[in-house]
Design a protein around this motif. Sequence first.
Motif: not given
Length: 214
Positions: A93, A97-98, A101-102, A105, A108
């Motif tokens: 990713r 994006e990573l 996801d973690e 948003g 990110g």
Amino acid sequence: MTIDRGASSAHGAALTERVLEVVRRAPEASALEYQHVPWVADIPRPMAADVLTDMVFPSGRPLSPSLRAWLAFDVSLLERYGWFGPDGELTPRTLDELVGDELGGPWGECYLPLADRFEECFLLPGGSDSRRVIAVGEPDTEGEYPVLAVDVDDLPFVGLMYPGFDVYLADTAKLVRMEFPTYTALFDHATYGPRMRRHARHWFGGDACAEFPF
């Protein structure tokens, strides 16, 4: 146990093999002290030798020596952290994006300016408000890719924490214990500093980290 500074066993596949000696004695043990993350899910499941021989990252870059040594032992740890798709292909990713996801948003989106620089990222165990991430790009002199710390507890931050998966494993397995008054403390380490500084020149223009706004 400590590392003989400057010795070949302090780096790469040789260091990873020393870690594997520790892990083989208790593969069910947790890799982390503050979360239950077994090194191995059930029993070690090595990657097939012919698959591992041909495997490269989607960019075409080779796996690092430490990653090859680890995958020859077991795939389950990295599999649990989203490294592989349904057909066993590597699924990187971008950094934004990573983080999205973690950590959510909105976080990110803060890292979006770094997406083109950090295009092939993979999650590793570690961190609570922070995360540990391998970034694939220009390797260091040992053929290793850096492990980054990503933290959003204050201002969004990304910095060099380990010079490679090899040293990350050695610290996580307590083969060698590092002091981390800051995430980037190994930048001036006698053994690992030169590798860290090589990564710094490539990733951060010579700096050890970057902070928001990127």
